[in-house]
Design a protein around this motif. Structure first.
Motif, short mmCIF file in Angstrom:
data_model
loop_
_atom_site.label_atom_id
_atom_site.label_comp_id
_atom_site.label_asym_id
_atom_site.label_seq_id
_atom_site.Cartn_x
_atom_site.Cartn_y
_atom_site.Cartn_z
N ILE A 31 0.84 -1.20 0.00
CA ILE A 31 0.00 0.00 0.00
C ILE A 31 0.87 1.25 0.00
O ILE A 31 0.58 2.22 -0.69
N PHE A 32 2.01 1.19 0.74
CA PHE A 32 2.92 2.34 0.72
C PHE A 32 3.55 2.52 -0.66
O PHE A 32 3.78 3.65 -1.09
N LEU A 34 2.09 1.88 -3.52
CA LEU A 34 1.08 2.55 -4.36
C LEU A 34 0.95 4.02 -3.98
O LEU A 34 0.79 4.89 -4.85
N MET A 35 1.01 4.32 -2.66
CA MET A 35 0.90 5.71 -2.23
C MET A 35 2.07 6.53 -2.73
O MET A 35 1.90 7.69 -3.14
N SER A 36 3.27 5.97 -2.73
CA SER A 36 4.41 6.75 -3.22
C SER A 36 4.33 6.94 -4.73
O SER A 36 4.76 7.97 -5.24
N GLU A 38 1.53 7.48 -6.20
CA GLU A 38 0.63 8.63 -6.30
C GLU A 38 1.37 9.94 -6.11
O GLU A 38 1.15 10.91 -6.84
N MET B 19 4.39 11.39 5.85
CA MET B 19 3.70 10.24 5.27
C MET B 19 4.65 9.06 5.11
O MET B 19 4.32 7.94 5.48
N VAL B 25 -0.68 2.56 8.46
CA VAL B 25 -1.07 2.92 7.10
C VAL B 25 -2.11 4.04 7.09
O VAL B 25 -2.07 4.94 6.25
N LEU B 32 -1.02 11.96 3.65
CA LEU B 32 -1.00 12.10 2.18
C LEU B 32 -2.15 12.99 1.72
O LEU B 32 -1.99 13.79 0.79
N TYR B 59 -8.30 13.47 -6.46
CA TYR B 59 -7.19 12.88 -5.70
C TYR B 59 -7.55 12.74 -4.22
O TYR B 59 -7.62 11.64 -3.69
N PHE B 67 -8.28 4.10 -1.32
CA PHE B 67 -7.21 3.57 -0.47
C PHE B 67 -7.75 3.21 0.91
O PHE B 67 -7.45 2.14 1.45
#
Lengths: 102, 173
Positions: A31-32, A34-36, A38, B19, B25, B32, B59, B67
């Motif tokens: 998940i991290f 994918l977030m990075s 983004e 972040m 998470v 984020l 976004y 997410f």
């Protein structure tokens, strides 16, 4: 109205992109990752908008809209894959995928 | 306006750093979202109100909610925080941070010679729309195909496993 230098906008985009890159390389949680991704896509879009503002053209914003659509599609497929991987391996470790041979 | 740009940029960088150092998470997701909202302020200051609105809606709204849904669906507890703590040893940071900062310093050095000021005044949503549905129409069509492919792909990938799990466990999805 005072003026903002184009350099500062591009440097901000560069800083955000490198932070996303560091996060992508360091974190092992999917998940991290994918977030990075983004964060990195967002920084690339910021660079486009800065360039569009520099020449006062709409093209930068148009490209940002395309990046947004691409990010949305990528996240939808990526998160579906994350759910699938978590069900199969009971873990979000990226290294768990190295067992996926053949 | 200039001050707003620098403050929002600092907030964006700071919340992105927070972040990528979080263990939980959900906390990382919230930072984020703050980062994306700060970038939206930067867009507004740069004279792109349409893109600022899209950043907040798509976004910080849609993608982050996606997410959050997945994180809640996976039901990660305190166990995952412990695993993250084991993974994030200080030694693992050194290489990527060093290499990425070398690249960043190079970028900043190369940007040094271009002190061009940004144009004043906003690019209105009307101009963006005219450009989007004029010369970039083929791009809009391709983006719609990409979104359709993403939709079908996400449905396919998510669906097959639930059917399989339903067969083996029963109908408790």
């Amino acid at each position: 109205m005072t003026e903002i230098l184009m350099r500062d906008g591009l440097v901000l985009a560069g800083i955000l992109f490198s932070l996303g890159l560091v996060s992508l390389l360091v974190r092992r949680n999917l998940i991290f990752v994918l977030m990075s991704l983004e964060v990195m896509l967002n920084a690339a879009g910021l660079a486009f908008v800065v360039a569009g503002a520099r020449w006062h053209q709409a093209d930068g914003q148009v490209v940002f809209v395309f990046i947004l659509a691409m990010a949305a599609a990528e996240v939808a497929v990526g998160l579906a894959l994350v759910v699938q991987i978590y069900r199969r391996f009971k873990s979000l470790d990226v290294d768990a995928l190295s067992k996926m041979r053949g | 306006m200039e001050l707003a740009f620098y403050i929002a940029g600092a907030v964006a960088v700071l919340s992105t750093v927070l972040m990528l150092t979080r263990l939980n998470v959900v906390h990382a997701l919230l930072y984020l979202i703050v980062s994306l909202l700060a970038v939206a302020v930067v867009f507004y200051v740069l004279g792109a109100p349409f893109v600022a609105a899209l950043e907040v809606i798509v976004y910080a709204g849609a993608i982050m909610v996606l997410f959050l849904f997945v994180v809640m669906m996976l039901n990660l507890g305190k166990h995952s925080v412990e695993i993250e703590r084991q993974w994030l040893t200080p030694g693992i940071w050194i290489g990527p941070v060093f290499l990425a900062s070398v690249l960043l310093i190079e970028v900043i050095y190369l940007m040094r010679g271009t002190p061009a000021a940004l144009g004043t005044g906003a690019v209105e949503p009307k101009e963006v729309g005219i450009a989007l549905f004029g010369p970039y129409l083929i791009g809009v069509e391709l983006a719609s195909m990409l979104l359709l492919a993403g939709l079908i792909g996400a449905y396919h990938v998510g669906f097959r496993e639930t059917k399989k799990a339903g067969k083996s466990i029963g109908d408790s999805t």
